[in-house]
Design a protein around this motif. Structure first.
Motif, PDB file in Angstrom:
ATOM      1  N   GLY A 168     -10.459 -38.431  -0.595  1.00 54.78           N
ATOM      2  CA  GLY A 168     -11.177 -37.653  -1.287  1.00 54.78           C
ATOM      3  C   GLY A 168     -12.856 -38.521  -1.457  1.00 54.78           C
ATOM      4  O   GLY A 168     -12.867 -39.402  -0.378  1.00 54.78           O
ATOM      5  N   GLY A 169     -13.099 -37.928  -1.857  1.00 56.68           N
ATOM      6  CA  GLY A 169     -15.103 -38.800  -2.194  1.00 56.68           C
ATOM      7  C   GLY A 169     -15.057 -40.026  -3.139  1.00 56.68           C
ATOM      8  O   GLY A 169     -13.818 -40.317  -3.430  1.00 56.68           O
ATOM      9  N   GLY A 170     -16.212 -40.512  -2.677  1.00 53.51           N
ATOM     10  CA  GLY A 170     -16.711 -41.810  -2.720  1.00 53.51           C
ATOM     11  C   GLY A 170     -17.581 -41.048  -4.656  1.00 53.51           C
ATOM     12  O   GLY A 170     -18.664 -40.355  -4.608  1.00 53.51           O
ATOM     13  N   GLY A 171     -17.016 -42.646  -5.458  1.00 54.26           N
ATOM     14  CA  GLY A 171     -17.935 -42.211  -6.493  1.00 54.26           C
ATOM     15  C   GLY A 171     -19.391 -43.012  -6.130  1.00 54.26           C
ATOM     16  O   GLY A 171     -19.917 -43.348  -5.209  1.00 54.26           O
ATOM     17  N   TYR A 172     -20.706 -41.891  -7.118  1.00 48.99           N
ATOM     18  CA  TYR A 172     -21.682 -42.960  -6.441  1.00 48.99           C
ATOM     19  C   TYR A 172     -22.754 -42.769  -8.904  1.00 48.99           C
ATOM     20  O   TYR A 172     -22.475 -42.256  -9.195  1.00 48.99           O
ATOM     21  N   THR A 173     -23.154 -43.858  -8.343  1.00 48.34           N
ATOM     22  CA  THR A 173     -24.209 -44.452  -9.127  1.00 48.34           C
ATOM     23  C   THR A 173     -25.903 -45.246  -9.761  1.00 48.34           C
ATOM     24  O   THR A 173     -25.480 -45.221  -8.469  1.00 48.34           O
ATOM     25  N   GLU A 174     -26.187 -44.689 -10.578  1.00 48.88           N
ATOM     26  CA  GLU A 174     -27.444 -44.714 -10.695  1.00 48.88           C
ATOM     27  C   GLU A 174     -27.948 -45.526 -12.028  1.00 48.88           C
ATOM     28  O   GLU A 174     -29.120 -45.468 -12.065  1.00 48.88           O
ATOM     29  N   SER A 175     -27.116 -45.713 -12.667  1.00 45.67           N
ATOM     30  CA  SER A 175     -26.959 -46.176 -13.727  1.00 45.67           C
ATOM     31  C   SER A 175     -26.513 -47.163 -14.471  1.00 45.67           C
ATOM     32  O   SER A 175     -25.155 -48.013 -13.575  1.00 45.67           O
ATOM     33  N   THR A 176     -25.818 -48.004 -15.628  1.00 49.47           N
ATOM     34  CA  THR A 176     -25.255 -48.294 -16.118  1.00 49.47           C
ATOM     35  C   THR A 176     -23.795 -47.861 -16.206  1.00 49.47           C
ATOM     36  O   THR A 176     -22.754 -48.530 -16.996  1.00 49.47           O
TER      37      THR A 176
END
Length: 195
Positions: A168-176
């Motif tokens: 499975g792929g990894g998650g990504y965030t640039e926020s809260t």
């Protein structure tokens, strides 16, 4: 083929500045047997896919399950891929979650064709001159493809794998906002009989 590992999740930050990128899961090993003395029955187990890394806390993805088959002389095992690790939002350039390993090379005993699984990929985040950019890992692909997609500078959960034994792929965030990883896919056993 054995099950693939899940991708790592990411935890958002309180101020939402910076980014976080999860590592992806590795794929399961592949094993092909050629059985000339066919048993009446054969015990077997199809390896499960690894669980997705939780969004909350940037959890690591779960390992897949081994696939096993008894060929009449012994139990032969294809080893599963492991899960990618999670990450937490950070306002500095950093290496994010680490990739899961591919399943180790199966024993040569009884094997006709064998291969280790493909590793996942790590997540990376850059914060330069006020510009945020990064990506999470795409899963290791199994023999028939179908790895879970990572995210490239596009916030969201990691993609679930859909090809047997893929990570499975990894998650990504640039926020809260916390983002989950993607689930690994289950393995597969195919039996073909020739007379």
């Amino acid at each position: 083929v054995a099950g693939g590992g899940g991708g790592g999740g990411v935890e958002g930050g309180a101020i939402g500045v910076g980014g976080g990128a999860g590592g992806s899961g590795g794929s399961g090993a592949y094993l092909q047997l050629y059985i000339t003395s066919v048993p009446t029955t054969s015990a077997y187990a199809v390896g499960a896919g690894g669980t997705a890394g939780a969004a909350s806390g940037g959890g690591s993805g779960g390992a897949g399950g081994d696939s096993t088959f008894h060929d009449g002389a012994g139990t032969r095992t294809a080893v599963a891929g492991t899960g990618g690790t999670g990450d937490t939002l950070d306002s500095t350039t950093h290496v994010g979650g680490q990739p899961g390993a591919g399943g180790t090379l199966p024993s040569a005993t009884g094997a006709f064709v064998r291969s280790s699984g493909n590793p996942g990929a790590q997540g990376v985040f850059f914060f330069l001159e006020g510009i945020e950019q990064g990506w999470s890992g795409t899963g290791g692909a199994g023999p028939w493809g179908g790895a879970g997609a990572g995210r490239f500078d596009n916030e969201g959960a990691g993609g679930d794998a859909n090809g047997p034994g893929s990570g499975g792929g990894g998650g990504y965030t640039e926020s809260t906002t916390d983002r989950a990883g993607g689930a690994g896919s289950a393995g597969l056993i195919i039996v073909e009989e020739y007379s």
